[in-house]
Enzyme design. Structure first.
Site, PDB file in Angstrom:
ATOM      1  N   ILE A  85      10.316  38.699  -7.926  1.00 43.42           N
ATOM      2  CA  ILE A  85      10.968  38.200  -6.709  1.00 43.42           C
ATOM      3  C   ILE A  85      12.480  37.982  -6.911  1.00 43.42           C
ATOM      4  O   ILE A  85      13.246  37.976  -5.945  1.00 43.42           O
ATOM      5  CB  ILE A  85      10.276  36.884  -6.243  1.00 43.42           C
ATOM      6  CG1 ILE A  85      10.467  36.653  -4.765  1.00 43.42           C
ATOM      7  CG2 ILE A  85      10.709  35.695  -7.068  1.00 43.42           C
ATOM      8  CD1 ILE A  85       9.534  35.611  -4.191  1.00 43.42           C
TER       9      ILE A  85
ATOM     10  N   HIS B 185       2.967  36.623 -18.987  1.00 39.00           N
ATOM     11  CA  HIS B 185       3.377  37.815 -18.229  1.00 39.00           C
ATOM     12  C   HIS B 185       4.349  38.636 -19.046  1.00 39.00           C
ATOM     13  O   HIS B 185       5.047  38.121 -19.926  1.00 39.00           O
ATOM     14  CB  HIS B 185       4.011  37.438 -16.883  1.00 39.00           C
ATOM     15  CG  HIS B 185       5.119  36.445 -17.009  1.00 39.00           C
ATOM     16  ND1 HIS B 185       4.897  35.096 -17.151  1.00 39.00           N
ATOM     17  CD2 HIS B 185       6.466  36.601 -17.044  1.00 39.00           C
ATOM     18  CE1 HIS B 185       6.049  34.468 -17.261  1.00 39.00           C
ATOM     19  NE2 HIS B 185       7.025  35.361 -17.203  1.00 39.00           N
TER      20      HIS B 185
HETATM   21  P1  AMP Z   1       9.791  33.968 -17.113  1.00 35.84           P
HETATM   22  O1  AMP Z   1      11.142  33.340 -17.005  1.00 35.84           O
HETATM   23  O2  AMP Z   1       9.635  34.896 -18.268  1.00 35.84           O
HETATM   24  O3  AMP Z   1       8.695  32.912 -17.049  1.00 35.84           O
HETATM   25  O4  AMP Z   1       9.644  34.880 -15.830  1.00 35.84           O
HETATM   26  C1  AMP Z   1       9.083  34.444 -14.628  1.00 35.84           C
HETATM   27  C2  AMP Z   1       9.436  35.474 -13.607  1.00 35.84           C
HETATM   28  O5  AMP Z   1       8.597  35.304 -12.483  1.00 35.84           O
HETATM   29  C3  AMP Z   1      10.883  35.389 -13.108  1.00 35.84           C
HETATM   30  O6  AMP Z   1      11.551  36.616 -13.364  1.00 35.84           O
HETATM   31  C4  AMP Z   1      10.718  35.095 -11.609  1.00 35.84           C
HETATM   32  O7  AMP Z   1      11.692  35.738 -10.818  1.00 35.84           O
HETATM   33  C5  AMP Z   1       9.327  35.650 -11.341  1.00 35.84           C
HETATM   34  N1  AMP Z   1       8.643  35.049 -10.192  1.00 35.84           N
HETATM   35  C6  AMP Z   1       8.458  33.721  -9.945  1.00 35.84           C
HETATM   36  N2  AMP Z   1       7.772  33.569  -8.797  1.00 35.84           N
HETATM   37  C7  AMP Z   1       7.497  34.805  -8.337  1.00 35.84           C
HETATM   38  C8  AMP Z   1       6.819  35.305  -7.183  1.00 35.84           C
HETATM   39  N3  AMP Z   1       6.281  34.478  -6.276  1.00 35.84           N
HETATM   40  N4  AMP Z   1       6.734  36.650  -7.012  1.00 35.84           N
HETATM   41  C9  AMP Z   1       7.291  37.489  -7.918  1.00 35.84           C
HETATM   42  N5  AMP Z   1       7.939  37.079  -9.024  1.00 35.84           N
HETATM   43  C10 AMP Z   1       8.055  35.758  -9.231  1.00 35.84           C
END
Ligand code: AMP
Ligand code: ZN
Length: 136
Positions: A31, A99
């Protein structure tokens, strides 16, 4: 897990732009992308970090990342990309559900994970040996 955003995405309670799905993983567009086409791959079970992720998932995610990156490349036209996976808040993990990121790199795109440091004298052969013993 009820208060986990990625569990909610996996359960389709929160919408996402899905690019791949099978019985074990969901993959969707980030996102807040680091670059155009930034993708996440999420296991369909709640595991916080790599150390919590069962091997039946861990062993499948890299071949899947390879397949997804190849598909992304054909559509987005990049040649280079990063695979990034953060474990724990100090490592930059903001969502506590394991992830993997696939981040396309385009000419001029910037992404820096660390600054190289001078070698630390406390990083000795003995330290390497202690770690070796723990891994077995
Ligand atoms: P991290 O910092 O490695 O935990 O990455 C988490 C990722 O999840 C970040 O790049 C966010 O932009 C992404 N993210 C959080 N919420 C969503 C969502 N609802 N849909 C898609 N991506 C998301
Ligand atoms: Zn979760």
């Amino acid at each position: 897990m009820s208060n986990c955003i990625f569990c909610s995405i996996v359960e389709k309670q929160i919408p996402s732009k899905v690019i791949y799905e099978d019985d074990k993983f969901l993959s969707f567009l980030d996102i807040a992308p680091g670059s155009k086409g930034h993708v996440l791959i999420v296991p369909k079970i709640h595991a916080e970090t790599l150390l919590d992720l069962p091997d039946e998932y861990a062993s499948k995610i890299l071949p899947l990342a390879k397949k997804i990156a190849a598909g992304m490349k054909k559509v987005l036209g990049f040649s280079d990309f990063n695979i990034i996976q953060n474990n724990g808040p100090l490592a930059g993990q903001s969502v506590g559900h394991y992830h993997m990121h696939i981040i396309p790199r385009y000419d001029g795109s910037e992404l820096s994970l660390w600054t190289p440091h001078e070698n630390d004298p406390s990083v000795t052969d003995e330290l390497a040996s202690k770690i070796r013993e723990q891994i077995g």
